[in-house]
Design an enzyme around this catalytic site. Sequence first.
Site, short mmCIF file in Angstrom:
data_model
loop_
_atom_site.label_atom_id
_atom_site.label_comp_id
_atom_site.label_asym_id
_atom_site.label_seq_id
_atom_site.Cartn_x
_atom_site.Cartn_y
_atom_site.Cartn_z
CB VAL A 1 -0.25 6.40 6.34
CG1 VAL A 1 -0.53 6.45 4.86
CG2 VAL A 1 -0.64 5.02 6.90
CG ASP A 2 4.73 4.49 9.56
OD1 ASP A 2 5.45 5.44 9.19
OD2 ASP A 2 5.00 3.30 9.28
CB THR B 1 7.95 -0.40 -1.84
OG1 THR B 1 6.69 -0.39 -2.53
CG2 THR B 1 9.06 -0.04 -2.80
CB CYS C 1 -21.77 18.79 9.36
SG CYS C 1 -20.61 17.57 8.72
CD GLU D 1 9.44 -11.65 -0.92
OE1 GLU D 1 9.60 -12.74 -0.35
OE2 GLU D 1 8.35 -11.24 -1.33
NE ARG E 1 -2.96 0.51 9.45
CZ ARG E 1 -2.80 1.10 8.26
NH1 ARG E 1 -3.84 1.37 7.50
NH2 ARG E 1 -1.60 1.40 7.81
CG HIS F 1 0.09 6.04 -0.53
ND1 HIS F 1 0.57 4.76 -0.65
CD2 HIS F 1 -0.08 6.48 -1.81
CE1 HIS F 1 0.69 4.45 -1.94
NE2 HIS F 1 0.32 5.48 -2.66
CB CYS G 1 -18.38 15.97 11.72
SG CYS G 1 -17.98 17.69 11.55
CD GLN H 1 4.85 2.96 -2.00
OE1 GLN H 1 3.98 2.38 -2.64
NE2 GLN H 1 6.05 2.45 -1.85
#
Length: 252
Positions: free
Chosen positions: A108-109, A194, A156, A221, A75, A124, A153, A106
């Site tokens: 995240v792009d 949405t 760590c 719709e 993604r 989000h 990471c 909402q």
Amino acid sequence: MINSQTFAALPATVERLQSAHSVVVLSGAGMSAESGVSTFRGKDGSWSRFRPEELASESGFRRNPVLVQSWYQERQRQVVQVAPNAGHDAVARLDALVNDVLVVTQNVDGLHSRAGSRNVIEVHGRLDDNYCIECRSTPGVSLAEASSLPHQCDRCDGLIRPGVVWFGEMLPDGAMERAVEAVTSCDVLISVGTSGVVYPVAGLPGLARQSGAYTIEVNIEPSALQDVMDDSLIGPSGVVLPELFRAVFPNY
Ligand code: OAD
């Protein structure tokens, strides 16, 4: 088919938007559908092919980090390839037409910001934020760039996750508070693409209407929000939003 005649038959929509000092645009996955980003629900949505508890929860991530990282890696790689569509562009042009515009998304792009919208709350989170699940530091190499998985990471060895909000997690600090403040004081709320089933965000249109805002929905719709909408404009947002703003703002 939505066209200028449609809006001639909706004088309240035109009038309320024309006189609005502040507008909140609340967007969901349908807003980015015409950019080629999948929605979540419906027959072609991600959640019809994948289980949200596996891909969008911390417990699912810890159970199968490679599966989850590879889904988000794909993604992340996809969103850099796609572009904002005519709906994002129309929303961005509102900044020049209305005093006070806030986009609560909402998605995240990052496509609203890429289209040029100045005030965006990403409730989000962001797909292209990456952080370590243990020490929370940002890795030098993103998931999109990682050449092998699991991606860990550099400090760590903790697992790297995307900065999106998963089920059961808190929204980013202050995001909901700012959104509530805006919807309770705006003149018009436009909900775009949405399904209106994921709370607390799905509660915002009802709150706006209770507080006196005029509420408009744009969706292919009717959604679960239709009872709290003054108007439902049925059609793809990349078509309906430019038509609507052209009908309302002479200098659009
Ligand atoms: P959904 O997939 O639930 O709903 C997408 C909506 O967009 C549907 O109502 C469609 O009818 C509509 N739609 C599709 N194409 C459209 C188009 N071209 N123009 C206008 N409308 C269109 O997506 P969201 O409501 O955004 O959460 O989902 C809410 C949250 O559920 C997401 O943010 C995500 C998901 O689980 C997290 O990741 C936390």
